[in-house]
Design a protein around this motif. Structure first.
Motif, PDB file in Angstrom:
ATOM      1  N   ASN A  16     -21.508  39.292  12.507  1.00 27.58           N
ATOM      2  CA  ASN A  16     -21.032  38.958  11.162  1.00 27.58           C
ATOM      3  C   ASN A  16     -20.044  37.801  11.253  1.00 27.58           C
ATOM      4  O   ASN A  16     -19.695  37.338  12.344  1.00 27.58           O
ATOM      5  N   GLY A  17     -19.592  37.355  10.105  1.00 27.68           N
ATOM      6  CA  GLY A  17     -18.719  36.190  10.071  1.00 27.68           C
ATOM      7  C   GLY A  17     -17.377  36.409  10.738  1.00 27.68           C
ATOM      8  O   GLY A  17     -16.804  35.488  11.327  1.00 27.68           O
ATOM      9  N   VAL A  18     -16.843  37.629  10.663  1.00 23.89           N
ATOM     10  CA  VAL A  18     -15.559  37.917  11.289  1.00 23.89           C
ATOM     11  C   VAL A  18     -15.674  37.778  12.804  1.00 23.89           C
ATOM     12  O   VAL A  18     -14.852  37.108  13.456  1.00 23.89           O
ATOM     13  N   VAL A  19     -16.705  38.398  13.367  1.00 20.22           N
ATOM     14  CA  VAL A  19     -16.893  38.348  14.820  1.00 20.22           C
ATOM     15  C   VAL A  19     -17.106  36.914  15.284  1.00 20.22           C
ATOM     16  O   VAL A  19     -16.495  36.459  16.269  1.00 20.22           O
ATOM     17  N   ARG A  20     -17.956  36.182  14.578  1.00 18.04           N
ATOM     18  CA  ARG A  20     -18.228  34.806  15.005  1.00 18.04           C
ATOM     19  C   ARG A  20     -17.002  33.914  14.855  1.00 18.04           C
ATOM     20  O   ARG A  20     -16.755  33.032  15.689  1.00 18.04           O
ATOM     21  N   SER A  21     -16.207  34.143  13.826  1.00 19.03           N
ATOM     22  CA  SER A  21     -14.981  33.349  13.660  1.00 19.03           C
ATOM     23  C   SER A  21     -14.016  33.590  14.816  1.00 19.03           C
ATOM     24  O   SER A  21     -13.426  32.644  15.363  1.00 19.03           O
ATOM     25  N   ILE A  22     -13.851  34.857  15.197  1.00 22.42           N
ATOM     26  CA  ILE A  22     -12.942  35.177  16.296  1.00 22.42           C
ATOM     27  C   ILE A  22     -13.473  34.633  17.621  1.00 22.42           C
ATOM     28  O   ILE A  22     -12.716  34.066  18.426  1.00 22.42           O
ATOM     29  N   GLU A  23     -14.774  34.779  17.861  1.00 22.18           N
ATOM     30  CA  GLU A  23     -15.360  34.261  19.107  1.00 22.18           C
ATOM     31  C   GLU A  23     -15.126  32.759  19.242  1.00 22.18           C
ATOM     32  O   GLU A  23     -14.731  32.275  20.319  1.00 22.18           O
ATOM     33  N   ASN A  24     -15.353  32.025  18.172  1.00 21.81           N
ATOM     34  CA  ASN A  24     -15.166  30.573  18.238  1.00 21.81           C
ATOM     35  C   ASN A  24     -13.692  30.206  18.342  1.00 21.81           C
ATOM     36  O   ASN A  24     -13.335  29.238  19.027  1.00 21.81           O
ATOM     37  N   LEU A  25     -12.832  30.966  17.689  1.00 18.52           N
ATOM     38  CA  LEU A  25     -11.393  30.722  17.804  1.00 18.52           C
ATOM     39  C   LEU A  25     -10.935  30.894  19.242  1.00 18.52           C
ATOM     40  O   LEU A  25     -10.224  30.037  19.789  1.00 18.52           O
ATOM     41  N   VAL A  26     -11.349  31.996  19.863  1.00 19.39           N
ATOM     42  CA  VAL A  26     -10.953  32.270  21.248  1.00 19.39           C
ATOM     43  C   VAL A  26     -11.416  31.145  22.169  1.00 19.39           C
ATOM     44  O   VAL A  26     -10.661  30.671  23.030  1.00 19.39           O
ATOM     45  N   ARG A  27     -12.650  30.719  21.982  1.00 19.36           N
ATOM     46  CA  ARG A  27     -13.184  29.649  22.849  1.00 19.36           C
ATOM     47  C   ARG A  27     -12.382  28.364  22.717  1.00 19.36           C
ATOM     48  O   ARG A  27     -12.021  27.732  23.712  1.00 19.36           O
ATOM     49  N   ASP A  28     -12.062  27.973  21.485  1.00 18.06           N
ATOM     50  CA  ASP A  28     -11.433  26.671  21.286  1.00 18.06           C
ATOM     51  C   ASP A  28      -9.922  26.691  21.453  1.00 18.06           C
ATOM     52  O   ASP A  28      -9.303  25.637  21.603  1.00 18.06           O
ATOM     53  N   PRO A  74       2.456  40.654  23.931  1.00 21.41           N
ATOM     54  CA  PRO A  74       2.107  39.332  23.394  1.00 21.41           C
ATOM     55  C   PRO A  74       3.289  38.662  22.711  1.00 21.41           C
ATOM     56  O   PRO A  74       4.212  39.312  22.220  1.00 21.41           O
ATOM     57  N   ASP A  75       3.226  37.340  22.662  1.00 23.39           N
ATOM     58  CA  ASP A  75       4.197  36.580  21.877  1.00 23.39           C
ATOM     59  C   ASP A  75       3.822  36.593  20.395  1.00 23.39           C
ATOM     60  O   ASP A  75       4.706  36.563  19.529  1.00 23.39           O
ATOM     61  N   PHE A  76       2.519  36.609  20.133  1.00 27.56           N
ATOM     62  CA  PHE A  76       2.020  36.602  18.762  1.00 27.56           C
ATOM     63  C   PHE A  76       0.953  37.684  18.616  1.00 27.56           C
ATOM     64  O   PHE A  76       0.160  37.902  19.528  1.00 27.56           O
ATOM     65  N   ILE A  77       0.920  38.333  17.456  1.00 26.34           N
ATOM     66  CA  ILE A  77      -0.115  39.319  17.147  1.00 26.34           C
ATOM     67  C   ILE A  77      -0.821  38.890  15.867  1.00 26.34           C
ATOM     68  O   ILE A  77      -0.177  38.671  14.842  1.00 26.34           O
ATOM     69  N   GLN A  78      -2.123  38.764  15.940  1.00 27.48           N
ATOM     70  CA  GLN A  78      -2.953  38.442  14.788  1.00 27.48           C
ATOM     71  C   GLN A  78      -3.826  39.657  14.480  1.00 27.48           C
ATOM     72  O   GLN A  78      -4.576  40.134  15.343  1.00 27.48           O
ATOM     73  N   ILE A  79      -3.714  40.196  13.269  1.00 24.78           N
ATOM     74  CA  ILE A  79      -4.513  41.352  12.865  1.00 24.78           C
ATOM     75  C   ILE A  79      -5.623  40.843  11.949  1.00 24.78           C
ATOM     76  O   ILE A  79      -5.361  40.336  10.859  1.00 24.78           O
ATOM     77  N   ALA A  80      -6.848  40.986  12.426  1.00 26.64           N
ATOM     78  CA  ALA A  80      -7.983  40.362  11.760  1.00 26.64           C
ATOM     79  C   ALA A  80      -8.621  41.228  10.685  1.00 26.64           C
ATOM     80  O   ALA A  80      -9.306  40.703   9.808  1.00 26.64           O
ATOM     81  N   THR A  81      -8.422  42.542  10.756  1.00 25.71           N
ATOM     82  CA  THR A  81      -9.128  43.447   9.853  1.00 25.71           C
ATOM     83  C   THR A  81      -8.195  44.547   9.364  1.00 25.71           C
ATOM     84  O   THR A  81      -7.192  44.862  10.006  1.00 25.71           O
ATOM     85  N   GLU A  82      -8.581  45.161   8.260  1.00 29.72           N
ATOM     86  CA  GLU A  82      -7.754  46.209   7.650  1.00 29.72           C
ATOM     87  C   GLU A  82      -8.279  47.613   7.961  1.00 29.72           C
ATOM     88  O   GLU A  82      -8.051  48.548   7.212  1.00 29.72           O
ATOM     89  N   GLY A  83      -9.034  47.766   9.056  1.00 29.05           N
ATOM     90  CA  GLY A  83      -9.607  49.049   9.434  1.00 29.05           C
ATOM     91  C   GLY A  83      -8.651  49.891  10.260  1.00 29.05           C
ATOM     92  O   GLY A  83      -7.439  49.614  10.325  1.00 29.05           O
ATOM     93  N   PRO A  84      -9.160  50.940  10.938  1.00 29.75           N
ATOM     94  CA  PRO A  84      -8.296  51.827  11.731  1.00 29.75           C
ATOM     95  C   PRO A  84      -7.434  51.100  12.759  1.00 29.75           C
ATOM     96  O   PRO A  84      -6.230  51.356  12.856  1.00 29.75           O
ATOM     97  N   LEU A  85      -8.030  50.190  13.526  1.00 29.34           N
ATOM     98  CA  LEU A  85      -7.237  49.465  14.525  1.00 29.34           C
ATOM     99  C   LEU A  85      -6.261  48.510  13.856  1.00 29.34           C
ATOM    100  O   LEU A  85      -5.129  48.336  14.322  1.00 29.34           O
ATOM    101  N   GLY A  86      -6.686  47.874  12.776  1.00 31.51           N
ATOM    102  CA  GLY A  86      -5.781  46.980  12.061  1.00 31.51           C
ATOM    103  C   GLY A  86      -4.564  47.711  11.531  1.00 31.51           C
ATOM    104  O   GLY A  86      -3.432  47.225  11.627  1.00 31.51           O
ATOM    105  N   LEU A  87      -4.772  48.898  10.984  1.00 31.24           N
ATOM    106  CA  LEU A  87      -3.660  49.685  10.446  1.00 31.24           C
ATOM    107  C   LEU A  87      -2.705  50.118  11.544  1.00 31.24           C
ATOM    108  O   LEU A  87      -1.476  50.026  11.398  1.00 31.24           O
ATOM    109  N   LEU A  88      -3.255  50.574  12.667  1.00 30.45           N
ATOM    110  CA  LEU A  88      -2.393  51.017  13.770  1.00 30.45           C
ATOM    111  C   LEU A  88      -1.719  49.824  14.443  1.00 30.45           C
ATOM    112  O   LEU A  88      -0.562  49.922  14.878  1.00 30.45           O
ATOM    113  N   GLY A  89      -2.434  48.707  14.532  1.00 32.65           N
ATOM    114  CA  GLY A  89      -1.825  47.509  15.091  1.00 32.65           C
ATOM    115  C   GLY A  89      -0.699  46.998  14.209  1.00 32.65           C
ATOM    116  O   GLY A  89       0.338  46.551  14.702  1.00 32.65           O
TER     117      GLY A  89
END
Length: 336
Positions: A16-28, A74-89
Motif C-alpha cells: 500500500n501507499g504507506v509501506v511504499r512511502s516508508i520504504e522509499n524514505l528509508v532508502r533515500d 533514537p534521537d527522533f521518533i516518527q509515528i507513521a500510523t494510528e494503529g496499536p503500535l502507533g498508539l503504544l509508540g
C-alpha cells in the motif's frame, strides 16, 4: 550519527501507499547519514484485522514497546500510523523527547465507510493523536489547509515521489485488449470507490490491477472487466504503460502514489477534484480533475502522454527524503 526510529503498523508484506512511502524514505535517507530503525508488526505476534485479513495487527504491550524504544535510543521518533503500535509508540515517545507523526490515511472516512461511527468522533481522536506530537507531516498543501481548518496543528509538508526508471511508457503491451484501455490500480475496498469506475460506460476496455476484500465480488459482477490481481515491479509497470487513461475514483486518499506512477508511465489521469489528484495534476495538462469522472476520463483521451510523463519527472523520492528530514529537524528544534 543521528538515529531515527519509525513506528508503523503498516509494513511488509502489505502492499500500500504507506509501506511504499516508508520504504522509499528509508532508502533515500541513507544519503544524509541517518541511522534508521523500524518498529513494525514483524516483531510481534499478529492477528488479522476483522473484515480485512490482509492487514495484520500487532499484539504488543505497553511495556514491550517502551523497552524496545529505550533499547533503540533514537534521537527522533516518527509515528507513521494510528494503529496499536502507533498508539503504544506515542505513549512511550511522550515520556522521552516527543515524536513527529504523519497523516497518511483518512482514518475517519475509512472507518465511517464500514461502521456507523460519526466522522466527528474519529477526527477528535485523530487530533488527540497527532496534536500531541512535535509536528505532523502531510503530503499536500490542500490536505494541510483542510486539516488546519479541522484543528490540527504543527503541520509540515512531506510530499511523495515516483521511480521514473521503473515506471515509463516503453514497455511492450502484456495484454491484447480493445482500445482505448482505461486502467485503474489500487486496493479493492469500499473506501476506494472503485465501483464508480467499474460501472462507468466507457469505450474500449477496463483493466483493473490490485487485490483486496472486494475483488471476488467485483469479478463476479463485472465479468467484462479484466482483473489481474496484485502485481509489482516491471509486471505492474507494463500494465500501467498499456493504458490510454488512468481513472482514479477515490474520494478519500491523502495523495495517491498510483497517480504519479500512471503519469510516469505516460498515462493521463482522470480524477475527482480532491486532495492528491488536484495537487499533483493542477494546471499541468497531465490529466483532468472534474466532479464528473466520466467526462474527465473521456477528456483525457485527447491529452498528451509526453505531458503526463513530464509532470511525473518533477517528483523525486530523493527530494521527498530531504523534505522529511528538514521537517523533522524543524519539529525537534535542531539545527542541521
Amino acid at each position: 550519527m543521528p538515529k531515527l526510529l519509525i513506528v508503523t503498523d503498516a509494513w511488509r508484506p502489505q502492499i500500500n501507499g504507506v509501506v511504499r512511502s516508508i520504504e522509499n524514505l528509508v532508502r533515500d535517507l541513507e544519503q544524509f547519514d541517518i541511522e534508521i530503525d523500524i518498529l513494525s508488526p514483524a516483531e510481534f505476534h499478529t492477528v488479522p484485522l476483522p473484515g480485512y485479513p490482509e492487514i495484520r495487527l500487532a499484539l504488543a504491550t505497553p511495556g514491550r514497546v517502551a523497552r524496545r524504544i529505550e533499547a533503540a535510543n533514537p534521537d527522533f521518533i516518527q509515528i507513521a500510523t494510528e494503529g496499536p503500535l502507533g498508539l503504544l509508540g506515542r505513549r512511550a515517545a511522550l515520556k522521552r523527547n516527543g515524536f513527529t507523526s504523519s497523516y497518511h490515511t483518512r482514518f475517519p472516512e475509512y472507518v465511517s465507510a464500514r461502521y456507523p461511527i460519526p466522522e466527528s468522533w474519529l477526527y477528535r481522536f485523530m487530533r488527540w493523536f497527532h496534536n500531541a506530537g512535535r509536528g505532523c507531516m502531510v503530503a499536500t498543501e490542500s490536505l494541510r489547509a483542510e486539516l488546519a481548518a479541522k484543528g490540527f496543528t504543527n503541520l509540515h509538508i512531506w510530499s511523495r515521489g515516483v521511480d521514473t526508471e521503473l515506471f515509463h511508457p516503453g514497455y511492450p503491451k502484456p495484454l491484447d485488449l480493445p482500445r482505448p484501455v482505461f486502467v485503474h490500480v489500487g486496493r479493492m475496498a469500499v473506501e476506494k470507490n472503485v465501483e464508480t469506475f467499474l460501472a462507468m460506460d466507457l469505450p474500449g476496455s477496463k483493466l483493473v490491477v490490485g487485490d483486496g476484500p472486494m475483488l471476488a465480488d467485483f469479478k463476479a459482477r463485472y465479468p467484462e472487466v479484466t482483473f489481474t490481481g496484485a502485481k509489482s515491479g516491471p509486471e505492474l509497470a507494463a500494465l500501467y504503460a498499456m493504458g490510454d487513461v488512468f481513472v482514479f475514483p477515490s474520494l478519500t486518499d491523502t495523495f495517491g502514489l498510483v497517480v504519479l506512477e500512471a503519469l510516469a508511465s505516460g498515462v493521463p489521469v482522470a480524477a475527482y477534484p480532491v486532495t492528491g489528484p488536484k495537487d499533483i495534476i493542477g494546471q499541468s495538462g497531465a490529466g483532468v480533475v472534474d466532479t464528473d469522472l466520466h467526462k474527465a476520463a473521456m477528456a483525457c483521451l485527447d491529452l498528451s502522454k509526453d505531458d503526463a510523463r513530464a509532470r511525473a519527472l518533477g517528483f523525486s523520492w530523493a527530494a521527498c527524503a530531504r523534505q522529511f528530514l528538514d521537517a523533522t529537524y524543524e519539529s525537534y528544534g535542531v539545527k542541521r
